[in-house]
Design an enzyme around this catalytic site. Sequence first.
Site: not given
Ligand SMILES: [Zn+2]
Length: 1033
Positions: A717, A720, A814, A899
Amino acid sequence: MAEREASGLQVLLHTLQSSCDRESVLTILRVLADLLSVGTDRRIHYLISKGGSEALLRTLVDTARTDPPDYEVLLPLFRLLAKVGLRDKTIGQKALELEALDVTLILARKSLSHSQRLLHCLWALRVFAARVTTGAMLGINGAMELLLKVIPPYTHRHSRTIRAATEVLAMLLRSKSNSRRAVNQGYVTSLLRLHQDWHSHDAAAACVPIRRGLLLCLRNVTTIRSGREAFLAAGGMELLFSHAQDDDLETDVDKLTAKPGLDRPEEELLQYEAMCPELSCGFEELESQSGGDLNSGCANHQHIPAAASPKPLRVGQDQGSQERAGEDTIQASLLRMVKTAGARSRPATTLHPAGRANGLGTASPGNESPGIQAPLEEDARGLGAVSCPRLSAFLCTAARCGDTAAELEELLKSRPTHVAFHDPHLFMAKAKRTRSVVDFEMLAFPDLWGHRPPPSAQSMLERKCGIQRIKILEDIRRLIQPSDVLNKVVFSLDEPGLLQDTDSNSLRFFSKFESGNLRKAIQVRECEYDLLINADLSSSQHQQWFYFQVSGMRAATQYRFSIVNCEKPNSQFNYGMQPTLYSMKEALLGRPSWVRAGSEVCYYRNHYVRHVAGAGGARGRCYYTLTFSITFPHGEDVCYVAYHYPYTYTALMTHLDLLERSVDRRQVYFRREVLCHTLGGNPCPLVTITAMPASNSPDHLEQFRHRPYQVITARVHPGESNASWVMKGALEFLVSGAPAARLLREAFIFKIIPMLNPDGVVSGNHRCSLSGEDLNRQWLSPTAQRQPTVYHAKGLLLYLSSIGRRPVVFCDFHGHSQKKNVFLYGCSIKETLWQAACTVGTAHLSEDVSYRILPKILAKLAPAFTMSSCSFLVEKSRASTARVVVWREMGVSRSYTMESSYCGCNQGPYQGLQFGTSELEEMGAMFCLGLLILEFKSTSCHHQLLARAAAVLNTEDGALDFHLQRCSTGSSTAELEDEPPCAEEVEYSVGSGADPDASFAELDRQIQACAFDADEGAQAEQEDAEWRRKGIP
Ligand SMILES: [Zn+2]
C-alpha cells in the site's frame, strides 16, 4: 403559473388515458417524468390530487393487455407509478380496484427471466403492498411463492432485483394472514437458509441490503406467535446469534483447513530457481577471498545494475582499515540500538560519525548567527526558485540543466548532508531511472537531501477543547461573511497555464515530483488554503496520502491548510497525530529532518458530496476535511508537507545500493535480484541476505544451503510509508555487525521484497497499483500481466514451498491509520471458529499455537509493540491478502501482517509519543531480533547456535538480558482502548441505515438513477460492479 400547469397537467393525464397512439403515450410519460424529477414533492401530490395515480394505473392495465405487452411503455410507466405511489397512501386500494394489482403480478410472473422488467414490476408491487389489505390480497394470489422463486441462494448477479424482491416480501409479511401462510408453507426455514447462505458468501459485505431484506422478512413473520415458534424450532436464534458474533469471520471449516491447488502450472515455478542462487552457489572464490567480488561467481541471476556514483561514498568506503573502523562504529551502534531499545534517544540516528561533523548542525532554531543567515537565505531561495521551474528537471535531462546540477554540487560541497545510508549524488542518478506515468518536473528536496531523525520523538498533539467546532464555524463563516474570502486558485494540475505569481502574497505550491499528489490549491482567505489531493491513478478514490511543496511563506505567520477531499471516515489526526514537515532552510542549517508539525489539527466530515456523474457509479459518498495550521520555521523558505514521513521508490533504490556497498562481503551474503518489472516499467527488487559460508568445505556449504528461509515484504500500500521505514530498520539491522544480526544471518536466509508496489509509491497513490487495484486483495489469483509483483512474490513462495523450503515466518509490513502502536495479524483456525461461536465439526481439529509466540516475544522486546491489538482471525474479506493466502496455500503457520500506526503509542515506553522514523526503524530491527529469539525458543534450534547465542546474550552490560527478562517475566500489557474518547462528539455516521424512511428515499433514488440511464442493462451491470467494489474495505 400554477393554474396553467394545472390545466396542462389535466390535459396530459386525459390524453394519456384516451390515446391509442404509442408515441403520444411515450411522450407524455417522458414529460411527466421530467416534470416530477425536479421541484418538491408538492408537484407529485398535486398530480395525485388531479387523478394522476388512476390515470397511470389505467394506462398500465391497457398497455399490459396488449399482446405482447409493450415494455418500452411499461418500464417508464412503472417508474412513474413507483415514484407517485410512494406518496399516494391509497395507491394500493386504487390498484386493487382498477385491477392493476393482478396485472402487475401477472407481468412479474412473465418476467422471471428478465431481470430489468421484473425489477420494475417489483417496485410497483412494493408500493401497492404498502397497504396491508392489498398485501394480503397479493398473498392470496400467490405473490409470496413468486418472490421466493426470485430470491435465489447467493449470487453476485441481479442484486437489485433480488433486493427488491426481499423488500416486497418483507412488505407482504406485515400482513398477519400472509405470515400465517408463510409459517404453514415452511417459509421460515427457507428464509433462514437463504439468510445463512447470503451471510456466509457475502464476504465483502457487498449485499447488505439483501441480507437486511431477509432479516426484515424474518422480523415481520415473527410478530405472530406461530411465526416465533417456527423460528425457534428452525434454530433461528442460534443461527442469527452466531452470525451477529462476527460478520466477517470465515466459519467454513473446509475453507479453513483445505489447502487449495496450485494457481499456475507447476513448471512455471522453475523460473524462481534463478531467484535463489544461494541454493546452487559454489563459492569457488572463497579460497582466494582477498577482496574479489564473491557474488560474481554465481550464475543464474540478474543484478540490478548499480548506478555509478560520482563521489566516494560515506558509508562503507572501499578502503580496508578505514572501512573496518567505520563498520565497527556502525555495528557497535546498531548493537547499542538493539540493546537500549527502551531508551528514548537512539544512537541509530548517529550511525555515521561524520554526521556530527557538520558545524551547522549545532545551531538551534531562532538562534542562527547573522553571518550564516544571509548566505543561507540565498541558498534556500536559490534552490527554491530553481526547484519550481528549473532545478530538478534532473529527472529528464541532466545535461540540459548542467548549471542547475552544478548549483547543487556547489551546495553539497559547502553543506554536506551526512545522512546515514543516503547519498544525494547517488539519489540523483537513481532518480533518472525511476519511471513514472506522471510527468515529474523536479526532485523533492527532502528526498534528495536526506532525512535525519530529530534527536527525540515528539509528543502527541493535545487537542484543544472545542477546536473542531471553531474550525467548522470558520468554514461556515465563508458563506456568511464573504468579504474576506478570495477563493483564488493558486495551483492546479488541471490548469497547466496557471502561473504561480511569485510576487503576490499567496503561497506557492508544487507537487510534480515522486510521491507528490497535490492537485489543486485554493487561497480561501489571506492565510488560509483549501487543498485537493489526487485520487489514486485509474481510480476515483482513496484520497488520504498527501505530499506537496509549499513556498513563499512569511515568517511568524500562521497558515491554515484544509485538505477537503479525504475519504476515510475517521483519522488519527483526531487523536494526537500531526502531519510531517521538512524545511529546506532547516536542512541547510544542518537539521535535515522531517518533523511532526501543525497545530489545531482536526478531521471532520464536510458538506461536499460526490455527484453521480463524476463518481463513476459511487454515488453519495461524502468527503472529510483534514485541517491544520502551520507557522513555518522561517520566512521565504521552501517547505514540504506530507501525511507521513515520505519514503520514495528512488529512496529505496538508493538505500539498497548503499546497503550493498556497506556490507563486509566476506561475512555477509547480500544479493539483489529483479523480482519482475512493474506495469510502469520499474524493477521490483528482491533482496537476499544471509551469512557467507565459513569456508567452501562441503559441511559449511551444506549448512549454508539448508538454512531455513524467512520472507519479509512491505509497502504493497503506497500510502503506508511507515512500512518502508520499518523495512529500512530491518534491512540495516540484518546486514549490520551486531552479534544478534550475525547469528540471524548464520541461522537463516532472508528473502526480502521491500516494495511490492513501486508504481503506486512513485505516483503518490494511497492504496492502489497503476491498474487501480488494491494489490493486497489480489493474492488468491494474481496474473503476471495485471499484478506482476504479487504474481511473482507468490510464485517465489510457492517455489520455496514446492522444494520443501517454506519460510519459518512470512510477514508483510503495513501501516495502520486507525490504531496506535505496532501489532500483528496472524491466522488461526481455532480462534476464528471460537470467535464466530461456531463449534460445528471442530472437535477433531488440532492446531499448534506457535503462531502466538512471535507476537508475544515482540510485545516484550519492542517498545512500540503491543499484544493487545494483535488478532489471529481469518476474515472472509481478507481471503485474498498475502497473510491469509501464504498461510492457507503455502501452509506457513506463522504468516503475518505487521501493522504500524501512523500516529504513535499509547502504551509502553513510548506512551504519548508520535512515531519518528527512528522508532519505526527500531521496530524493524526488533522484528528481526524477535525472529532470533523465536528460533532460540523453538526445539529445532541448533545446539551450537544456542551456545553462541547464550554467549552473545550474556555480554557486557547485560542490556539484552534486560530484554530477555522482560520476555520471561512478562510485562503486563493492559488491555487498552484503541482510542481514548474524543474530546468532542464527532459526527461520523454516513447517514444511510437504521432510518426506515431512508429506504423510501433509497427506492426513489434507484428509480431516478434508472430513469436517467437509457441503457438499463449497462446500469444493472454497473451497479453490480459497484457493489463488488464497495466490498473492498
Ligand atoms: Zn496496508
